[in-house]
Design a protein around this motif. Sequence first.
Motif, PDB file in Angstrom:
ATOM      1  N   LEU A 262     -17.628 -34.960 -20.810  1.00 32.72           N
ATOM      2  CA  LEU A 262     -17.265 -34.364 -19.532  1.00 32.72           C
ATOM      3  C   LEU A 262     -15.937 -34.916 -19.025  1.00 32.72           C
ATOM      4  CD1 LEU A 262     -18.176 -32.526 -17.178  1.00 32.72           C
ATOM      5  CD2 LEU A 262     -19.409 -34.473 -16.264  1.00 32.72           C
ATOM      6  N   THR A 263     -15.767 -36.224 -19.128  1.00 33.51           N
ATOM      7  CA  THR A 263     -14.519 -36.852 -18.695  1.00 33.51           C
ATOM      8  C   THR A 263     -13.348 -36.367 -19.531  1.00 33.51           C
ATOM      9  OG1 THR A 263     -15.758 -38.810 -18.009  1.00 33.51           O
ATOM     10  CG2 THR A 263     -13.383 -39.064 -18.254  1.00 33.51           C
ATOM     11  N   ASN A 264     -13.544 -36.277 -20.835  1.00 33.52           N
ATOM     12  CA  ASN A 264     -12.473 -35.778 -21.710  1.00 33.52           C
ATOM     13  C   ASN A 264     -12.126 -34.328 -21.379  1.00 33.52           C
ATOM     14  OD1 ASN A 264     -12.271 -38.205 -23.038  1.00 33.52           O
ATOM     15  ND2 ASN A 264     -13.586 -37.594 -24.723  1.00 33.52           N
TER      16      ASN A 264
ATOM     17  N   MET B  89     -17.144 -35.213  -8.206  1.00 32.07           N
ATOM     18  CA  MET B  89     -16.307 -36.357  -7.833  1.00 32.07           C
ATOM     19  C   MET B  89     -15.005 -36.365  -8.634  1.00 32.07           C
ATOM     20  SD  MET B  89     -17.712 -37.878  -5.347  1.00 32.07           S
ATOM     21  CE  MET B  89     -16.656 -39.299  -5.290  1.00 32.07           C
ATOM     22  N   LEU B  90     -15.058 -35.967  -9.882  1.00 31.64           N
ATOM     23  CA  LEU B  90     -13.851 -35.920 -10.699  1.00 31.64           C
ATOM     24  C   LEU B  90     -12.897 -34.830 -10.242  1.00 31.64           C
ATOM     25  CD1 LEU B  90     -15.016 -36.363 -14.405  1.00 31.64           C
ATOM     26  CD2 LEU B  90     -13.628 -37.929 -13.063  1.00 31.64           C
ATOM     27  N   THR B  91     -13.419 -33.636 -10.055  1.00 29.52           N
ATOM     28  CA  THR B  91     -12.561 -32.481  -9.799  1.00 29.52           C
ATOM     29  C   THR B  91     -12.230 -32.279  -8.331  1.00 29.52           C
ATOM     30  OG1 THR B  91     -14.426 -30.961  -9.581  1.00 29.52           O
ATOM     31  CG2 THR B  91     -13.496 -31.268 -11.791  1.00 29.52           C
ATOM     32  N   GLY B  92     -13.132 -32.668  -7.455  1.00 32.49           N
ATOM     33  CA  GLY B  92     -12.931 -32.420  -6.042  1.00 32.49           C
ATOM     34  C   GLY B  92     -13.266 -30.991  -5.639  1.00 32.49           C
ATOM     35  N   ASP B  93     -13.761 -30.207  -6.562  1.00 32.83           N
ATOM     36  CA  ASP B  93     -14.070 -28.805  -6.295  1.00 32.83           C
ATOM     37  C   ASP B  93     -15.395 -28.459  -6.962  1.00 32.83           C
ATOM     38  OD1 ASP B  93     -13.667 -26.051  -5.560  1.00 32.83           O
ATOM     39  OD2 ASP B  93     -13.026 -25.686  -7.623  1.00 32.83           O
ATOM     40  N   PRO B  94     -16.393 -28.027  -6.193  1.00 32.77           N
ATOM     41  CA  PRO B  94     -17.701 -27.754  -6.799  1.00 32.77           C
ATOM     42  C   PRO B  94     -17.682 -26.633  -7.840  1.00 32.77           C
ATOM     43  CG  PRO B  94     -17.753 -27.409  -4.401  1.00 32.77           C
ATOM     44  CD  PRO B  94     -16.393 -27.880  -4.750  1.00 32.77           C
ATOM     45  N   HIS B  95     -16.825 -25.651  -7.651  1.00 33.44           N
ATOM     46  CA  HIS B  95     -16.782 -24.532  -8.597  1.00 33.44           C
ATOM     47  C   HIS B  95     -16.169 -24.957  -9.933  1.00 33.44           C
ATOM     48  CE1 HIS B  95     -18.113 -22.015  -5.354  1.00 33.44           C
ATOM     49  NE2 HIS B  95     -17.105 -22.433  -4.612  1.00 33.44           N
TER      50      HIS B  95
ATOM     51  N   LEU C 236     -24.907 -35.185 -13.634  1.00 33.03           N
ATOM     52  CA  LEU C 236     -23.644 -34.825 -14.284  1.00 33.03           C
ATOM     53  C   LEU C 236     -22.825 -33.903 -13.388  1.00 33.03           C
ATOM     54  CD1 LEU C 236     -24.907 -34.265 -17.925  1.00 33.03           C
ATOM     55  CD2 LEU C 236     -23.421 -36.116 -17.134  1.00 33.03           C
ATOM     56  N   LEU C 237     -23.475 -33.025 -12.675  1.00 29.76           N
ATOM     57  CA  LEU C 237     -22.766 -32.135 -11.762  1.00 29.76           C
ATOM     58  C   LEU C 237     -22.148 -32.920 -10.602  1.00 29.76           C
ATOM     59  CD1 LEU C 237     -21.924 -29.286 -11.104  1.00 29.76           C
ATOM     60  CD2 LEU C 237     -24.107 -28.955  -9.969  1.00 29.76           C
TER      61      LEU C 237
ATOM     62  N   GLN D 204     -18.723 -27.103 -11.708  1.00 26.34           N
ATOM     63  CA  GLN D 204     -19.765 -26.324 -12.375  1.00 26.34           C
ATOM     64  C   GLN D 204     -19.268 -25.757 -13.698  1.00 26.34           C
ATOM     65  OE1 GLN D 204     -20.849 -23.426  -9.422  1.00 26.34           O
ATOM     66  NE2 GLN D 204     -22.228 -24.834  -8.346  1.00 26.34           N
ATOM     67  N   ASP D 205     -18.047 -25.235 -13.691  1.00 30.55           N
ATOM     68  CA  ASP D 205     -17.470 -24.705 -14.929  1.00 30.55           C
ATOM     69  C   ASP D 205     -17.320 -25.799 -15.975  1.00 30.55           C
ATOM     70  OD1 ASP D 205     -17.324 -22.235 -13.736  1.00 30.55           O
ATOM     71  OD2 ASP D 205     -15.175 -22.365 -13.291  1.00 30.55           O
ATOM     72  N   LEU D 206     -16.856 -26.962 -15.531  1.00 31.93           N
ATOM     73  CA  LEU D 206     -16.643 -28.088 -16.434  1.00 31.93           C
ATOM     74  C   LEU D 206     -17.971 -28.565 -17.028  1.00 31.93           C
ATOM     75  CD1 LEU D 206     -14.117 -29.690 -17.282  1.00 31.93           C
ATOM     76  CD2 LEU D 206     -14.661 -31.312 -15.478  1.00 31.93           C
ATOM     77  N   VAL D 207     -18.996 -28.668 -16.207  1.00 33.75           N
ATOM     78  CA  VAL D 207     -20.313 -29.095 -16.693  1.00 33.75           C
ATOM     79  C   VAL D 207     -20.883 -28.052 -17.643  1.00 33.75           C
ATOM     80  CG1 VAL D 207     -22.701 -29.540 -16.007  1.00 33.75           C
ATOM     81  CG2 VAL D 207     -20.836 -30.609 -14.755  1.00 33.75           C
ATOM     82  N   GLN D 208     -20.727 -26.776 -17.304  1.00 33.67           N
ATOM     83  CA  GLN D 208     -21.244 -25.723 -18.179  1.00 33.67           C
ATOM     84  C   GLN D 208     -20.571 -25.787 -19.544  1.00 33.67           C
ATOM     85  OE1 GLN D 208     -20.879 -21.776 -16.582  1.00 33.67           O
ATOM     86  NE2 GLN D 208     -21.630 -20.819 -18.439  1.00 33.67           N
ATOM     87  N   GLU D 209     -19.249 -25.917 -19.555  1.00 29.26           N
ATOM     88  CA  GLU D 209     -18.522 -26.016 -20.823  1.00 29.26           C
ATOM     89  C   GLU D 209     -18.955 -27.249 -21.614  1.00 29.26           C
ATOM     90  OE1 GLU D 209     -13.968 -26.931 -22.123  1.00 29.26           O
ATOM     91  OE2 GLU D 209     -14.276 -25.554 -20.448  1.00 29.26           O
ATOM     92  N   THR D 210     -19.137 -28.361 -20.919  1.00 26.00           N
ATOM     93  CA  THR D 210     -19.551 -29.600 -21.582  1.00 26.00           C
ATOM     94  C   THR D 210     -20.964 -29.484 -22.139  1.00 26.00           C
ATOM     95  OG1 THR D 210     -18.129 -30.891 -20.124  1.00 26.00           O
ATOM     96  CG2 THR D 210     -19.875 -32.084 -21.270  1.00 26.00           C
ATOM     97  N   MET D 211     -21.861 -28.864 -21.398  1.00 27.36           N
ATOM     98  CA  MET D 211     -23.235 -28.730 -21.868  1.00 27.36           C
ATOM     99  C   MET D 211     -23.315 -27.798 -23.080  1.00 27.36           C
ATOM    100  SD  MET D 211     -24.570 -30.951 -20.087  1.00 27.36           S
ATOM    101  CE  MET D 211     -26.258 -30.833 -20.590  1.00 27.36           C
ATOM    102  N   ILE D 212     -22.467 -26.799 -23.131  1.00 25.78           N
ATOM    103  CA  ILE D 212     -22.430 -25.937 -24.314  1.00 25.78           C
ATOM    104  C   ILE D 212     -21.997 -26.754 -25.525  1.00 25.78           C
ATOM    105  CG2 ILE D 212     -21.167 -24.026 -25.401  1.00 25.78           C
ATOM    106  CD1 ILE D 212     -21.135 -22.707 -22.575  1.00 25.78           C
ATOM    107  N   ARG D 213     -20.953 -27.560 -25.339  1.00 28.29           N
ATOM    108  CA  ARG D 213     -20.492 -28.416 -26.440  1.00 28.29           C
ATOM    109  C   ARG D 213     -21.541 -29.440 -26.835  1.00 28.29           C
ATOM    110  NH1 ARG D 213     -14.286 -29.500 -24.486  1.00 28.29           N
ATOM    111  NH2 ARG D 213     -13.526 -27.412 -24.952  1.00 28.29           N
ATOM    112  N   ALA D 214     -22.230 -29.993 -25.829  1.00 29.37           N
ATOM    113  CA  ALA D 214     -23.272 -30.987 -26.112  1.00 29.37           C
ATOM    114  C   ALA D 214     -24.428 -30.357 -26.890  1.00 29.37           C
ATOM    115  CB  ALA D 214     -23.780 -31.601 -24.812  1.00 29.37           C
TER     116      ALA D 214
END
Length: 160
Positions: free
Chosen positions: A60-62, A20-26, A14-15, A29-39
């Motif tokens: 994550l895409t949304n 690949m979506l954001t083009g920025d690792p930082h 997922l990371l 990471q924030d996006l995955v963390q937020e998504t995993m909290i929601r999940a």
Amino acid sequence: MTFEEFVEARLQALLRYAVMLTGDPHTAQDLVQETMIRAQLKWRRVATSQTPERYVKRMLTNAYVDLHRGSWLKRVVLRGFPSTLDRAVADHVDASVERDQMWAWLATLPARQRAALVLRYYEGLNDTEIADVLQCAVGTVRSSISRALATLRIQIVPAE
């Protein structure tokens, strides 16, 4: 499968997808963390779906698409997307230059078009699966990919 087992098995994939979506690792990471909290908060619903990974990938895409949508009050941009395509540095290896150039080109695309390209060419999903993740019609997926590729072609092949 418990939430902890899911995270252990799929977090790195997922990371990578988020990078690949954001083009920025930082940002990824924030996006995955937020998504995993929601999940985790909706884990019963996620776990009972036929494919929990696809469900979380859709979340994550949304979240990525929503990152570029909405009020400026919701976002804090510390680093903007590059405005020029000349990011390559002469002393880097050719592969690095090509990778940086591709990041720059992808960064110019709207979020939904970029997500469609990443789902197709990085994740290897077909039109129906992409439509499921993006929650849109198959025709919309095809037109998004077509428009994104047309935009990239214009950027790659300069006008004569």
